[in-house]
Scaffold this active site. Sequence first.
Site: not given
Ligand code: 9MG
Length: 282
Positions: A223, A258
């Site tokens: 990010k 994730r």
């Molecule tokens: C689709 N997506 C992109 N970043 C995310 C995040 O931090 N959490 C979740 N649940 N989905 C995300």
Amino acid sequence: MLWRAGRHEFRFPRPTLVMGVLNVTPDSFSDGGQFFSVEAALERAGQMLREGADLLDVGGESTRPGAAPVPAEEEIRRVVPVIRQLAARVQVPISVDTQKPEVARAALLAGAGIVNDIAASRDDDAMWRVVAEFRAGYVAMHMQGTPQTMQQNPAYADVAREVDEFFAGRLARLERAGVRGEQVVLDPGIGFGKTLEHNLQLLGALKRFVRHGRPVLLGVSRKSFIGRLTGAETPAERLPGALACAALAVRDGVQILRAHDVRETVQAARMAEAIHADGPKQ
Ligand code: 9MG
């Protein structure tokens, strides 16, 4: 603590789950033209599973700030063939990353077991009725605004308190819509309608979110806030920053990470768990 996601269930405490990101947008697995290749997406999924992914999150619409929305039919055309093939081949639960109830329904019919909903701050309950009907797992992510507007001027009096109140309110609302607590995972939505400072405050408040008695999912992989803080310009250069966040999140009780870089994230989680073996347990 139990998390039910369709025919799958996870009992916590257990080693941190790593959710591998599988974007099936035309720019992700291009066949050389304007379409992505299902085979290339399946190959990438196989690689993430070999690297230790516990879940796969399939998304057909970019959620980056300013990304153009994709019509539901196109999103279904992108995600359903991949989910159908994965469901026939892999044992791990498949999540669909979508904001649209009709896409969620098509994905659940194709074999997905989880809906990852970045728009859980919605007002209408159409999505939740689909989740309730399929008894699917549900990731309720906090976002201020929409991907088109969210980074224009994010503002909070106290971001950690507001996200915490959002979780409490959402759990109650989901229950009223027929989604049981045991289906739900909470996610503070790092980067979704947040400044760098907001993201850092949320990352420092993760222990508080764990107290809702539901698993907490964290997405920091690649990010831009990591780049803003450290100067790491490309997404690939942000891996060390993401792993630092992941390790601290595990220490603070986060149960699901994730990530695009599965092998590295699994290793960071195993290290943090070993060091903090006497740490938070849910
Ligand atoms: C689709 N997506 C992109 N970043 C995310 C995040 O931090 N959490 C979740 N649940 N989905 C995300």
